[in-house]
Design a protein around this motif. Structure first.
Motif, short mmCIF file in Angstrom:
data_model
loop_
_atom_site.label_atom_id
_atom_site.label_comp_id
_atom_site.label_asym_id
_atom_site.label_seq_id
_atom_site.Cartn_x
_atom_site.Cartn_y
_atom_site.Cartn_z
N LEU A 66 0.75 -1.42 -0.09
CA LEU A 66 -0.11 0.05 -0.04
C LEU A 66 0.70 1.18 -0.02
CD1 LEU A 66 -2.73 -1.02 2.43
CD2 LEU A 66 -2.87 -1.04 -0.05
N GLY A 67 2.31 1.26 -0.09
CA GLY A 67 2.95 2.32 0.03
C GLY A 67 3.28 3.31 -1.04
N SER A 68 2.74 2.45 -2.22
CA SER A 68 3.19 3.35 -3.63
C SER A 68 2.15 4.49 -3.71
CB SER A 68 2.71 2.30 -4.81
OG SER A 68 1.58 2.05 -4.91
N ASP A 69 0.72 4.74 -3.06
CA ASP A 69 0.01 5.66 -2.92
C ASP A 69 -0.36 6.11 -1.76
OD1 ASP A 69 -2.37 7.47 -3.60
OD2 ASP A 69 -3.03 6.06 -4.93
N VAL A 70 0.14 7.29 -1.28
CA VAL A 70 0.06 7.88 -0.27
C VAL A 70 -1.60 8.00 0.41
CG1 VAL A 70 -0.25 10.39 -0.87
CG2 VAL A 70 0.69 9.80 1.39
N TRP A 71 -2.53 8.16 -0.57
CA TRP A 71 -3.72 8.32 -0.17
C TRP A 71 -4.36 7.15 -0.05
CZ3 TRP A 71 -3.44 12.98 1.48
CH2 TRP A 71 -3.05 14.05 0.91
N GLN A 72 -4.21 6.08 -0.75
CA GLN A 72 -4.55 4.67 -0.34
C GLN A 72 -4.34 4.17 1.10
OE1 GLN A 72 -7.03 4.97 -3.45
NE2 GLN A 72 -7.07 3.18 -2.39
N TRP A 73 -2.86 4.71 1.56
CA TRP A 73 -2.59 4.43 2.86
C TRP A 73 -2.84 5.43 3.91
CZ3 TRP A 73 0.50 6.21 6.78
CH2 TRP A 73 1.19 5.31 7.72
N PHE A 74 -3.18 6.60 3.80
CA PHE A 74 -3.45 7.65 4.62
C PHE A 74 -4.84 8.03 4.83
CE2 PHE A 74 -2.86 12.06 6.45
CZ PHE A 74 -2.44 11.62 7.63
N VAL A 75 -5.78 7.69 3.87
CA VAL A 75 -7.18 8.25 4.04
C VAL A 75 -7.91 7.50 4.89
CG1 VAL A 75 -9.54 8.46 2.81
CG2 VAL A 75 -7.51 9.87 1.94
N PRO A 76 -7.69 6.10 4.58
CA PRO A 76 -8.30 5.09 5.98
C PRO A 76 -7.82 5.23 7.28
CG PRO A 76 -7.78 3.65 3.69
CD PRO A 76 -7.02 5.35 3.89
N ALA A 77 -6.52 5.59 7.42
CA ALA A 77 -6.18 5.68 8.87
C ALA A 77 -6.82 7.11 9.22
CB ALA A 77 -4.70 6.04 8.68
N ILE A 78 -7.03 8.09 8.30
CA ILE A 78 -7.84 9.50 8.87
C ILE A 78 -9.30 9.03 9.14
CG2 ILE A 78 -8.70 11.43 7.88
CD1 ILE A 78 -5.79 11.58 8.85
N LEU A 79 -9.78 8.11 8.44
CA LEU A 79 -11.23 7.68 9.12
C LEU A 79 -11.20 6.99 10.38
CD1 LEU A 79 -12.62 6.48 5.62
CD2 LEU A 79 -12.81 8.61 6.51
N VAL A 80 -10.27 6.23 10.71
CA VAL A 80 -10.18 5.45 11.99
C VAL A 80 -9.90 6.66 12.83
CG1 VAL A 80 -8.88 3.75 13.36
CG2 VAL A 80 -9.29 3.30 10.77
N MET A 81 -8.98 7.39 12.62
CA MET A 81 -8.57 8.44 13.72
C MET A 81 -9.98 9.24 13.89
SD MET A 81 -5.98 11.59 13.48
CE MET A 81 -6.85 12.49 12.28
N THR A 82 -10.59 9.77 13.04
CA THR A 82 -12.00 10.34 12.97
C THR A 82 -12.86 9.89 14.25
OG1 THR A 82 -11.61 11.43 10.86
CG2 THR A 82 -13.77 11.66 11.84
N THR A 83 -12.93 8.43 13.88
CA THR A 83 -13.77 7.71 14.75
C THR A 83 -13.43 7.56 16.07
OG1 THR A 83 -14.54 6.28 12.65
CG2 THR A 83 -14.78 5.36 14.95
N LEU A 84 -11.90 7.51 16.06
CA LEU A 84 -11.24 7.51 17.61
C LEU A 84 -11.66 8.60 18.06
CD1 LEU A 84 -9.11 5.79 19.17
CD2 LEU A 84 -7.36 6.93 18.25
N PHE A 85 -11.35 9.83 17.66
CA PHE A 85 -11.66 10.99 18.48
C PHE A 85 -13.12 11.18 18.81
CE2 PHE A 85 -7.37 12.08 17.08
CZ PHE A 85 -6.57 12.65 18.25
N GLY A 86 -14.00 10.85 17.63
CA GLY A 86 -15.23 11.19 18.02
C GLY A 86 -15.94 10.49 19.13
N THR A 87 -15.63 9.17 19.10
CA THR A 87 -16.28 8.29 20.02
C THR A 87 -15.54 8.31 21.34
OG1 THR A 87 -15.32 6.09 19.17
CG2 THR A 87 -17.32 6.61 18.22
N SER A 88 -14.25 8.38 21.44
CA SER A 88 -13.65 8.39 22.73
C SER A 88 -14.00 9.64 23.42
CB SER A 88 -12.00 8.30 22.37
OG SER A 88 -11.64 9.26 21.93
N THR A 89 -14.54 10.75 23.15
CA THR A 89 -14.55 12.02 23.81
C THR A 89 -16.41 12.12 24.29
OG1 THR A 89 -15.05 13.42 21.78
CG2 THR A 89 -12.89 13.10 22.85
N VAL A 90 -17.15 10.85 24.00
CA VAL A 90 -18.61 11.34 23.98
C VAL A 90 -18.93 11.50 25.40
CG1 VAL A 90 -19.19 10.49 21.94
CG2 VAL A 90 -19.15 8.76 23.61
N GLY A 91 -17.99 10.63 26.31
CA GLY A 91 -18.19 10.58 27.85
C GLY A 91 -18.21 12.12 28.22
N ALA A 92 -17.80 12.99 27.79
CA ALA A 92 -17.71 14.34 27.97
C ALA A 92 -19.23 14.89 27.88
CB ALA A 92 -16.80 15.21 27.26
#
Length: 266
Positions: A66-92
């Motif tokens: 997956l290293g030949s295309d930065v977006w194929q590598w990075f965009v899915p990780a950003i989606l995980v990061m968005t879920t991580l930040f969004g759901t881990s802070t809902v307790g607030a």
């Protein structure tokens, strides 16, 4: 706050109905003010615009092809990061309801306490799904390739993980309600090591052996790997199955811990 009037119910059907009522109540502010969805896009888009190009020259050694295309590598990780930040802070949000007394008013309704947790967790996934769709659409003109079947499975994977993580966040809020500042201490202490050891922002293949070993025990690392493979259309690989195992385990543990905490909530 709107008043809920429902008849007592039990069983799976009652839980589904009650969770739908709670989710609908929680979604009303988002429907009335959808700008929060737009504001939530700022951080992932900044990461894509400023951090993504820096990765272009550092992914040639990435495994799984997956290293030949930065977006194929990075965009899915950003989606995980968005879920991580969004759901881990809902307790607030729950901590805020403790202060206003809104949570106590919900407890005296006929709604099951399980539904209070499940409904809130489902509510958090609606804006996250919308943000994921927007991120993918924005990145298509920049060369990101979309594989619809893999992308849909990727969203299912994020949903499983988000339900579990959101439930754990609510359980943490219940546990520290009398010292609410502890929520952010625990949150920040755990979140960033998990992110770094997931290979979300930088490939771990070039890191020290101890980091690669630690990543094997990090469910978030398996999630990130599975999302990258799914969004690359590589549905049948074993690492995808491990990603679903990690997400399902997170969901089961999160719901078990969260429901127990909600039953003890007074």
């Amino acid at each position: 706050m709107s008043t809920l009037s429902v008849a007592p119910s039990g069983g799976v059907r009652g839980l589904v109905r009650d969770a739908g009522i709670v989710a609908g109540r929680e979604l009303r502010p988002l429907v009335r003010s959808p700008f929060s969805l737009i504001f939530g896009m700022i951080q992932p888009l900044v990461f894509l615009a400023l951090f993504g190009p820096l990765l272009a020259g550092s992914l040639s050694g990435s495994s799984r092809g997956l290293g030949s295309d930065v977006w194929q590598w990075f965009v899915p990780a950003i989606l995980v990061m968005t879920t991580l930040f969004g759901t881990s802070t809902v307790g607030a949000n729950l901590l805020g309801e403790f202060l206003t007394g809104a949570h106590e008013r919900m407890l005296v309704t006929p709604l099951s306490r399980q539904s209070l947790l499940v409904g809130r967790a489902l509510k958090e996934l609606v804006p996250l799904a919308g943000q994921a769709v927007i991120i993918v659409l924005v990145m298509l003109p920049f060369g990101f390739d979309l594989y619809p079947a893999g992308a849909l499975l990727g969203l299912v994977l994020l949903t499983l993980f988000g339900i579990g993580l959101g439930s754990l966040s609510y359980a943490l809020a219940v546990a520290v309600r009398r010292t609410d500042w502890m929520f952010w201490v625990v949150h920040q202490t755990l979140l960033f090591p998990l992110m770094i050891l997931s290979g979300m922002l930088l490939p771990l293949e070039t890191g020290p052996a101890w980091m690669r070993t630690a990543a094997e025990f990090n469910p978030l690392a398996h999630m990130v790997t599975a999302e990258r493979l799914l969004f690359a259309g590589r549905i049948g690989e074993a690492d995808v199955a491990w990603g679903f195992v990690a997400a399902a385990a997170t969901a089961l543990v999160g719901l078990w811990v969260g429901i127990r905490a909600m039953h003890r909530s007074t």
